[in-house]
Structures are given as structure tokens and as C-alpha cells.
Design a protein around this motif. Structure first.
Motif, PDB file in Angstrom:
ATOM      1  N   UNK A  35       0.850  -1.198   0.000  1.00  0.00           N
ATOM      2  CA  UNK A  35       0.000   0.000   0.000  1.00  0.00           C
ATOM      3  C   UNK A  35       0.880   1.241   0.000  1.00  0.00           C
ATOM      4  N   UNK A  36       0.252   2.378  -0.294  1.00  0.00           N
ATOM      5  CA  UNK A  36       0.941   3.673  -0.253  1.00  0.00           C
ATOM      6  C   UNK A  36       0.283   4.498   0.826  1.00  0.00           C
ATOM      7  N   UNK A  37       1.051   5.049   1.772  1.00  0.00           N
ATOM      8  CA  UNK A  37       2.490   4.896   1.968  1.00  0.00           C
ATOM      9  C   UNK A  37       2.829   3.456   2.361  1.00  0.00           C
ATOM     10  N   UNK A  38       4.076   3.059   2.124  1.00  0.00           N
ATOM     11  CA  UNK A  38       4.466   1.665   2.380  1.00  0.00           C
ATOM     12  C   UNK A  38       4.273   1.258   3.840  1.00  0.00           C
ATOM     13  N   UNK A  39       3.762   0.056   4.013  1.00  0.00           N
ATOM     14  CA  UNK A  39       3.625  -0.543   5.340  1.00  0.00           C
ATOM     15  C   UNK A  39       4.323  -1.898   5.289  1.00  0.00           C
ATOM     16  N   UNK A  40       5.326  -2.058   6.130  1.00  0.00           N
ATOM     17  CA  UNK A  40       6.103  -3.300   6.169  1.00  0.00           C
ATOM     18  C   UNK A  40       6.173  -3.765   7.613  1.00  0.00           C
ATOM     19  N   UNK A  41       5.944  -5.052   7.814  1.00  0.00           N
ATOM     20  CA  UNK A  41       6.031  -5.631   9.152  1.00  0.00           C
ATOM     21  C   UNK A  41       7.148  -6.665   9.183  1.00  0.00           C
ATOM     22  N   UNK A  42       7.878  -6.680  10.282  1.00  0.00           N
ATOM     23  CA  UNK A  42       8.936  -7.664  10.499  1.00  0.00           C
ATOM     24  C   UNK A  42       8.584  -8.464  11.741  1.00  0.00           C
ATOM     25  N   UNK A  43       8.887  -9.751  11.713  1.00  0.00           N
ATOM     26  CA  UNK A  43       8.701 -10.568  12.912  1.00  0.00           C
ATOM     27  C   UNK A  43       9.821 -11.597  12.990  1.00  0.00           C
ATOM     28  N   UNK A  44      10.108 -12.008  14.220  1.00  0.00           N
ATOM     29  CA  UNK A  44      11.178 -12.983  14.426  1.00  0.00           C
ATOM     30  C   UNK A  44      10.705 -14.379  14.059  1.00  0.00           C
ATOM     31  N   UNK A  45      11.574 -15.144  13.463  1.00  0.00           N
ATOM     32  CA  UNK A  45      11.294 -16.547  13.169  1.00  0.00           C
ATOM     33  C   UNK A  45      11.710 -17.387  14.372  1.00  0.00           C
ATOM     34  N   UNK A  46      11.430 -18.679  14.302  1.00  0.00           N
ATOM     35  CA  UNK A  46      11.869 -19.566  15.377  1.00  0.00           C
ATOM     36  C   UNK A  46      13.397 -19.541  15.479  1.00  0.00           C
ATOM     37  N   UNK A  47      14.084 -19.518  14.333  1.00  0.00           N
ATOM     38  CA  UNK A  47      15.553 -19.398  14.352  1.00  0.00           C
ATOM     39  C   UNK A  47      15.981 -18.108  15.027  1.00  0.00           C
ATOM     40  N   UNK A  48      15.264 -17.027  14.779  1.00  0.00           N
ATOM     41  CA  UNK A  48      15.568 -15.736  15.396  1.00  0.00           C
ATOM     42  C   UNK A  48      15.390 -15.767  16.901  1.00  0.00           C
ATOM     43  N   UNK A  49      14.340 -16.441  17.344  1.00  0.00           N
ATOM     44  CA  UNK A  49      14.108 -16.552  18.791  1.00  0.00           C
ATOM     45  C   UNK A  49      15.219 -17.371  19.451  1.00  0.00           C
ATOM     46  N   UNK A  50      15.606 -18.472  18.816  1.00  0.00           N
ATOM     47  CA  UNK A  50      16.684 -19.297  19.372  1.00  0.00           C
ATOM     48  C   UNK A  50      18.001 -18.539  19.392  1.00  0.00           C
ATOM     49  N   UNK A  51      18.281 -17.808  18.323  1.00  0.00           N
ATOM     50  CA  UNK A  51      19.505 -17.015  18.265  1.00  0.00           C
ATOM     51  C   UNK A  51      19.523 -15.967  19.374  1.00  0.00           C
ATOM     52  N   UNK A  52      18.381 -15.299  19.601  1.00  0.00           N
ATOM     53  CA  UNK A  52      18.300 -14.272  20.643  1.00  0.00           C
ATOM     54  C   UNK A  52      18.578 -14.876  22.021  1.00  0.00           C
ATOM     55  N   UNK A  53      18.028 -16.060  22.274  1.00  0.00           N
ATOM     56  CA  UNK A  53      18.267 -16.715  23.568  1.00  0.00           C
ATOM     57  C   UNK A  53      19.748 -17.033  23.745  1.00  0.00           C
ATOM     58  N   UNK A  54      20.380 -17.515  22.697  1.00  0.00           N
ATOM     59  CA  UNK A  54      21.807 -17.837  22.788  1.00  0.00           C
ATOM     60  C   UNK A  54      22.643 -16.577  22.956  1.00  0.00           C
ATOM     61  N   UNK A  55      22.254 -15.496  22.277  1.00  0.00           N
ATOM     62  CA  UNK A  55      22.984 -14.235  22.396  1.00  0.00           C
ATOM     63  C   UNK A  55      22.890 -13.692  23.821  1.00  0.00           C
ATOM     64  N   UNK A  56      21.706 -13.780  24.422  1.00  0.00           N
ATOM     65  CA  UNK A  56      21.536 -13.322  25.800  1.00  0.00           C
ATOM     66  C   UNK A  56      22.414 -14.159  26.730  1.00  0.00           C
ATOM     67  N   UNK A  57      22.451 -15.469  26.505  1.00  0.00           N
ATOM     68  CA  UNK A  57      23.311 -16.335  27.311  1.00  0.00           C
ATOM     69  C   UNK A  57      24.778 -15.966  27.177  1.00  0.00           C
ATOM     70  N   UNK A  58      25.202 -15.641  25.982  1.00  0.00           N
ATOM     71  CA  UNK A  58      26.595 -15.237  25.757  1.00  0.00           C
ATOM     72  C   UNK A  58      26.903 -13.927  26.472  1.00  0.00           C
TER      73      UNK A  58
END
Length: 63
Positions: A35-58
């Protein structure tokens, strides 16, 4: 002296590059509504959630 308008454009461009890399690495998904103006949504994938957990642990381990 750095032009503040140019500086902001560089930051937005850099952010866009990072977002596309995160999509390529399948850490987030991107949904454009087409649509105009542009509307874009981003969301974390399961890989993204796992990566975030590991990053917090690090970070916890480093501290």
C-alpha cells in the motif's frame, strides 16, 4: 562537519541493509502490505528466537 541530513540517510540505508541480511539469514520475516504509503512488518522466526536466547546467554557469560 557532517551534514545531519546526510548522516540520517546513511543510518537508514545501513538499517535497511541489516534488515535484508536478517531476512536472508532467516532470523526475521518481512511482510509488505503493498500500500501507499508503504507498510512493512517484520517478525522474528523460530531461528531468530533461538539465536536471541543464545545471544543473551553469551552476554550473561561475558558479564
Amino acid at each position: 562537519m557532517i551534514d545531519p541530513i546526510f548522516s540520517a540517510e546513511v543510518k537508514v540505508t545501513g538499517l535497511t541493509i541489516v534488515q535484508f541480511k536478517l531476512v536472508a539469514y532467516k532470523l526475521i520475516t518481512r511482510h509488505s502490505h503493498g500500500v501507499v504509503p508503504p507498510v512493512v512488518e517484520y517478525s522474528r522466526t523460530e531461528n531468530g528466537r533461538q539465536f536471541a536466547q543464545q545471544a543473551v546467554g553469551l552476554v550473561d557469560w561475558i558479564e
